[in-house]
Motif scaffolding. Structure first.
Motif, PDB file in Angstrom:
ATOM      1  N   CYS A 174      41.315  50.739  37.051  1.00  7.81           N
ATOM      2  CA  CYS A 174      42.737  50.473  37.234  1.00  7.81           C
ATOM      3  C   CYS A 174      43.533  51.591  36.584  1.00  7.81           C
ATOM      4  CB  CYS A 174      43.136  49.141  36.601  1.00  7.81           C
ATOM      5  SG  CYS A 174      42.269  47.700  37.256  1.00  7.81           S
ATOM      6  N   SER A 175      44.755  51.777  37.042  1.00  8.75           N
ATOM      7  CA  SER A 175      45.676  52.703  36.392  1.00  8.75           C
ATOM      8  C   SER A 175      46.926  51.945  35.980  1.00  8.75           C
ATOM      9  CB  SER A 175      46.045  53.854  37.329  1.00  8.75           C
ATOM     10  OG  SER A 175      46.808  53.380  38.427  1.00  8.75           O
ATOM     11  N   THR A 176      47.514  52.375  34.862  1.00 10.07           N
ATOM     12  CA  THR A 176      48.718  51.717  34.362  1.00 10.07           C
ATOM     13  C   THR A 176      49.676  52.764  33.844  1.00 10.07           C
ATOM     14  OG1 THR A 176      49.580  50.121  32.764  1.00 10.07           O
ATOM     15  CG2 THR A 176      47.644  51.372  32.103  1.00 10.07           C
ATOM     16  N   THR A 177      50.946  52.460  33.878  1.00  8.75           N
ATOM     17  CA  THR A 177      51.975  53.394  33.439  1.00  8.75           C
ATOM     18  C   THR A 177      52.620  52.960  32.127  1.00  8.75           C
ATOM     19  OG1 THR A 177      53.594  52.209  34.815  1.00  8.75           O
ATOM     20  CG2 THR A 177      52.496  54.113  35.791  1.00  8.75           C
ATOM     21  N   HIS A 178      52.029  51.982  31.444  1.00  8.61           N
ATOM     22  CA  HIS A 178      52.604  51.534  30.177  1.00  8.61           C
ATOM     23  C   HIS A 178      51.496  51.020  29.268  1.00  8.61           C
ATOM     24  CE1 HIS A 178      52.031  47.745  32.237  1.00  8.61           C
ATOM     25  NE2 HIS A 178      52.988  48.032  33.102  1.00  8.61           N
ATOM     26  N   LEU A 179      51.757  51.090  27.952  1.00 12.85           N
ATOM     27  CA  LEU A 179      50.781  50.623  26.962  1.00 12.85           C
ATOM     28  C   LEU A 179      51.482  49.746  25.932  1.00 12.85           C
ATOM     29  CD1 LEU A 179      48.521  53.734  26.280  1.00 12.85           C
ATOM     30  CD2 LEU A 179      48.013  51.728  27.642  1.00 12.85           C
ATOM     31  N   SER A 180      51.327  50.105  24.661  1.00 12.34           N
ATOM     32  CA  SER A 180      51.868  49.359  23.541  1.00 12.34           C
ATOM     33  C   SER A 180      51.218  47.982  23.460  1.00 12.34           C
ATOM     34  CB  SER A 180      53.400  49.273  23.628  1.00 12.34           C
ATOM     35  OG  SER A 180      53.908  48.770  22.416  1.00 12.34           O
ATOM     36  N   SER A 181      52.014  46.924  23.346  1.00 12.41           N
ATOM     37  CA  SER A 181      51.443  45.595  23.142  1.00 12.41           C
ATOM     38  C   SER A 181      51.092  44.935  24.469  1.00 12.41           C
ATOM     39  CB  SER A 181      52.430  44.710  22.376  1.00 12.41           C
ATOM     40  OG  SER A 181      53.654  44.614  23.073  1.00 12.41           O
ATOM     41  N   PHE A 182      50.362  45.663  25.296  1.00 13.16           N
ATOM     42  CA  PHE A 182      49.965  45.147  26.594  1.00 13.16           C
ATOM     43  C   PHE A 182      48.451  45.121  26.688  1.00 13.16           C
ATOM     44  CE2 PHE A 182      54.046  47.214  27.154  1.00 13.16           C
ATOM     45  CZ  PHE A 182      54.776  46.212  27.762  1.00 13.16           C
ATOM     46  N   ALA A 183      47.946  44.146  27.389  1.00 12.86           N
ATOM     47  CA  ALA A 183      46.515  44.073  27.647  1.00 12.86           C
ATOM     48  C   ALA A 183      46.292  44.131  29.145  1.00 12.86           C
ATOM     49  CB  ALA A 183      45.923  42.782  27.082  1.00 12.86           C
ATOM     50  N   VAL A 184      45.348  44.913  29.571  1.00 11.23           N
ATOM     51  CA  VAL A 184      45.059  45.060  30.991  1.00 11.23           C
ATOM     52  C   VAL A 184      43.676  44.518  31.262  1.00 11.23           C
ATOM     53  CG1 VAL A 184      44.925  46.677  32.914  1.00 11.23           C
ATOM     54  CG2 VAL A 184      46.469  47.114  31.019  1.00 11.23           C
ATOM     55  N   ALA A 192      45.650  48.419  24.413  1.00 11.60           N
ATOM     56  CA  ALA A 192      45.763  49.835  24.077  1.00 11.60           C
ATOM     57  C   ALA A 192      47.119  50.105  23.461  1.00 11.60           C
ATOM     58  CB  ALA A 192      45.562  50.701  25.317  1.00 11.60           C
ATOM     59  N   ALA A 193      47.159  51.022  22.497  1.00 11.87           N
ATOM     60  CA  ALA A 193      48.418  51.350  21.829  1.00 11.87           C
ATOM     61  C   ALA A 193      48.351  52.769  21.304  1.00 11.87           C
ATOM     62  CB  ALA A 193      48.690  50.372  20.689  1.00 11.87           C
ATOM     63  N   ILE A 194      49.509  53.393  21.143  1.00 11.74           N
ATOM     64  CA  ILE A 194      49.624  54.726  20.580  1.00 11.74           C
ATOM     65  C   ILE A 194      50.641  54.694  19.454  1.00 11.74           C
ATOM     66  CG2 ILE A 194      48.905  56.070  22.584  1.00 11.74           C
ATOM     67  CD1 ILE A 194      51.736  56.214  23.516  1.00 11.74           C
ATOM     68  N   GLY A 195      50.466  55.560  18.448  1.00 13.43           N
ATOM     69  CA  GLY A 195      51.369  55.584  17.316  1.00 13.43           C
ATOM     70  C   GLY A 195      51.403  56.965  16.683  1.00 13.43           C
ATOM     71  N   SER A 228      48.796  47.165  15.717  1.00 15.90           N
ATOM     72  CA  SER A 228      49.537  47.812  14.631  1.00 15.90           C
ATOM     73  C   SER A 228      48.626  48.151  13.465  1.00 15.90           C
ATOM     74  CB  SER A 228      50.680  46.903  14.168  1.00 15.90           C
ATOM     75  OG  SER A 228      51.586  46.664  15.222  1.00 15.90           O
ATOM     76  N   THR A 229      47.754  47.225  13.126  1.00 22.47           N
ATOM     77  CA  THR A 229      46.849  47.448  11.999  1.00 22.47           C
ATOM     78  C   THR A 229      45.870  48.573  12.293  1.00 22.47           C
ATOM     79  OG1 THR A 229      47.014  45.117  11.415  1.00 22.47           O
ATOM     80  CG2 THR A 229      45.192  46.365  10.472  1.00 22.47           C
ATOM     81  N   ALA A 230      45.294  48.580  13.498  1.00 18.99           N
ATOM     82  CA  ALA A 230      44.333  49.619  13.860  1.00 18.99           C
ATOM     83  C   ALA A 230      44.979  50.998  13.826  1.00 18.99           C
ATOM     84  CB  ALA A 230      43.761  49.334  15.246  1.00 18.99           C
ATOM     85  N   LEU A 231      46.213  51.111  14.329  1.00 24.41           N
ATOM     86  CA  LEU A 231      46.906  52.402  14.313  1.00 24.41           C
ATOM     87  C   LEU A 231      47.235  52.836  12.885  1.00 24.41           C
ATOM     88  CD1 LEU A 231      49.376  51.957  17.319  1.00 24.41           C
ATOM     89  CD2 LEU A 231      47.403  53.485  17.224  1.00 24.41           C
ATOM     90  N   GLU A 232      47.695  51.900  12.062  1.00 29.01           N
ATOM     91  CA  GLU A 232      48.071  52.236  10.688  1.00 29.01           C
ATOM     92  C   GLU A 232      46.865  52.711   9.883  1.00 29.01           C
ATOM     93  OE1 GLU A 232      49.781  50.077   6.666  1.00 29.01           O
ATOM     94  OE2 GLU A 232      50.210  49.212   8.621  1.00 29.01           O
ATOM     95  N   LEU A 233      45.764  52.000  10.023  1.00 27.64           N
ATOM     96  CA  LEU A 233      44.566  52.384   9.271  1.00 27.64           C
ATOM     97  C   LEU A 233      44.011  53.718   9.757  1.00 27.64           C
ATOM     98  CD1 LEU A 233      42.748  48.942   8.925  1.00 27.64           C
ATOM     99  CD2 LEU A 233      44.048  50.196   7.191  1.00 27.64           C
TER     100      LEU A 233
END
Length: 644
Positions: free
Chosen positions: A335-345, A274-277, A172-177
């Protein structure tokens, strides 16, 4: 932005490490020192926020001192969340927002990260200030992530909860900044324990790059532009990619609940997040590709598993949901993933040490089957007395199994080069599917043969099978393999074996038809037994018919092994019986070629007569050749030498 909280029990835990519960039990007969109180009238204990010199929680020494605990320093290191720091006070501590920030409530102090609502006072922030602030946050977390004393205390669920809040808070902080200063398109921050890269994207994906690549500590992520902007037309969007070099030691493989033998698992990459905002969407329209550098070289005997940090009401743990392996070698994994947000792969590996006894059984059994299949094929080709539709089925089954076993023994472990390994995997896919298809035709023909005992004219159906058997026997497997190769050719070949990968359900391109054929053959087998039972119970049957029925009964029982029904044992390798089932499965199915030769050749009277005929002709020919040789040597024109 509201900071993500640390568990409410954490501050309580840290504040009482040097004290005990405040209990009083009547008038005290001791003179307790300053900042201490009496307990049970017999001992003293320091108040919360203080620790005795002797480090003992209870004491009755009158000169003991209770000293203030600095909760803001190791081994406690209270975490106040982002844009805030811990400040020690006498017997207590307080969290305060950094310079330029204040709480939404207007208060100046708070107790833990769950109360952190520190907001930027200024309306505009320079890019250099944003980068400096992000660096301060990263540096502030370094001591917290490397505090072994802090992470070593508490229950497993509490440790998982702390890690979850850190992942969410940093994202959240990284996206906000990043969004505060959108003109700074790319920002990169790192220290010994963390590395962050953020990317700001305009609200139009029609211009510029469609795929964005972010890199941190030799780990990378490729994400599509459409998933970053998420239809956002109000302003710029951002994507953050974060790598933690030490977090894997904290939320290690023991949090992987999906694997029973946890002691054989270890994490072999950094934990990344990884996250998007500004919209924190979880689901993506297109898969995200992540590449991990291994912490140590990956041996070929180990299996790669892609997992992510899953958060539920019950707690947080590693899970494979929505994560798929693309490719793995000794140094990297994709690897491939279909989701992000508050997830760590990340990537986990599990040792798969082969049982040497099973290996020996496999190679010996397949070697014997190869010899028997070769002899059986020669018999079916050369023995004209048994040429019919049934023999043609036996011959094609023997040929397919022979080449499948031969390719398995010689090339299953040859994983390099990858293109050749993929070709071998495709060939094995086709040959084993063809073998099972011919087993299905064998089962159908056996059923029709048994039914023919009770039906006078059944030649039309027999001719239909003869006409369809080659298009079905080789056509159906070819279509399945062609569809599999056209859709997911990259899933042919694994790092350990030249076979089909398990990811994305690709293995069901083989298991699906096999399971269907096993079930069908089992039904045919039961129907044959039912028909034979009716014939054996008939009192008016001729002796010759009874003999045929008995022979069919024997062959029908042996067909359980020949028709591949015993492959069902492979699905029973679970629980305490897994070891026994593994041995039964390996022994029976590696000897499938031997059973074919036994039933169709050694137990066939016609074949035995042909063997005897060949043997007699061979002996007779050899005898005639020897006679011809002797007659040539001692013929009428030859005169034996006489002794003088």
């Amino acid at each position: 932005m509201r900071g993500s909280p640390v568990p409410a029990g954490l501050c309580f835990l840290l504040s009482v490490l040097g004290a005990v519960a405040q209990q009083t039990g009547g008038p005290c007969h001791l003179s307790c020192p300053l900042n201490a109180h009496c307990i049970n009238s017999t001992h003293c204990t320091c108040k919360r926020g203080y620790s005795p010199d002797s480090k003992k929680p209870f004491f009755n020494y009158p000169f003991e001192k209770c000293n203030d605990i600095d909760e803001c320093k190791p081994p406690y290191s209270i975490y106040c969340g982002v844009k805030a720091k811990c400040h020690n006070t006498e017997g207590d501590f307080q969290c305060r927002c950094d310079s330029g920030y204040k709480l939404l409530s207007g208060k100046t102090e708070f107790k833990d990260a769950s109360e952190n609502t520190c907001q930027n006072i200024t309306s505009q922030t320079q890019p250099t200030e944003v980068k400096k602030e992000l660096q301060q946050i990263v540096d502030g977390l370094e001591s917290f992530l490397t505090n072994n004393t802090l992470w070593g205390t508490g229950e497993k669920s509490e440790i998982a909860s702390r890690a979850t809040f850190i992942l969410q808070d940093v994202e959240s902080t990284a996206l906000e900044l990043a969004l505060i200063a959108p003109e700074q398109k790319i920002q990169k921050i790192r220290n010994k324990t963390m590395a962050i890269e953020t990317r700001v994207v305009s609200n139009n994906c029609s211009e510029g790059r469609r795929i964005f690549s972010l890199n941190t500590d030799a780990n990378s992520m490729d994400i599509h532009c459409d998933d970053v902007i998420q239809g956002n037309t109000q302003g710029p969007s951002a994507v953050a990619f974060i790598s933690y070099s030490s977090l894997g030691n904290i939320i290690n493989a023991s949090f992987f609940d999906e694997m029973a033998e946890k002691d054989r698992i270890y994490l072999n990459s950094h934990v990344v997040s990884a996250a998007i905002g500004p919209k924190r969407n979880i689901s993506l329209s297109k898969s995200v590709t992540m590449s991990f550098q291994h912490l140590k070289v990956n041996p070929r005997r180990e299996r790669t598993i892609c997992v992510y940090w899953k958060t539920t009401k019950e707690g947080s743990h590693w899970s494979t949901d929505g994560c798929f392996l693309i490719q793995a070698n000794e140094s990297h994994t994709k690897c491939s993933t279909t989701h992000l947000s508050s997830f760590a792969v990340l990537v986990a590996y599990t040792n798969q040490e082969e049982d040497p006894v099973l290996t020996v059984i496999t190679y010996v059994g397949l070697g014997l089957s190869l010899l028997c299949l070769f002899l059986a094929a020669l018999t079916f080709l050369l023995c004209k007395a048994i040429h019919n539709t049934s023999t043609s089925l036996h011959l094609q089954l023997s040929i397919c199994l022979f080449f499948a076993h031969l390719l398995f023994l010689t090339a299953i472990d040859r994983t390099e080069p990858k293109v050749l390994c993929a070709v071998v995997a495709g060939a094995l896919h086709f040959l084993y599917l063809a073998s099972f298809t011919w087993m299905l035709l064998e089962g159908l023909h056996l059923f029709l043969t048994a039914r023919n005992l009770a039906v006078v004219n059944y030649s039309s159906t027999n001719r239909l099978i003869k006409w369809l058997m080659f298009p079905v026997g080789y056509g159906v497997p070819a279509v399945i393999v062609a569809i599999s190769a056209a859709s997911r050719a990259h899933l042919y070949g694994t790092p350990e074996r030249c076979w089909l990968q398990l990811e994305q359900g690709f293995i069901w391109g083989f298991l699906g038809p096999v399971c269907a054929i096993i079930c069908a053959n089992l039904v045919f087998f039961l129907l044959v037994l039912w028909i034979l039972k009716r014939k054996l119970s008939s009192l008016n049957s001729e002796v010759s018919t009874i003999q045929n029925v008995r022979m069919l009964t024997l062959k029908a029982t042996a067909q359980l092994f020949i028709l591949g029904c015993t492959w069902g044992l492979g699905m029973l390798q679970v629980g305490s019986a897994a070891c026994v089932m593994a041995y039964l499965f390996t022994i029976i199915n590696s000897l499938q070629g031997f059973f074919i030769f036994l039933v169709y050749c050694l137990l066939s009277q016609q074949v035995w007569k042909q063997y005897q005929k060949w043997f007699t002709v061979n002996i007779k020919s050899k005898s005639e050749a020897e006679t011809h040789t002797l007659s040539s040597k001692f013929g009428p024109d030859s005169k034996p030498s006489e002794d003088n």
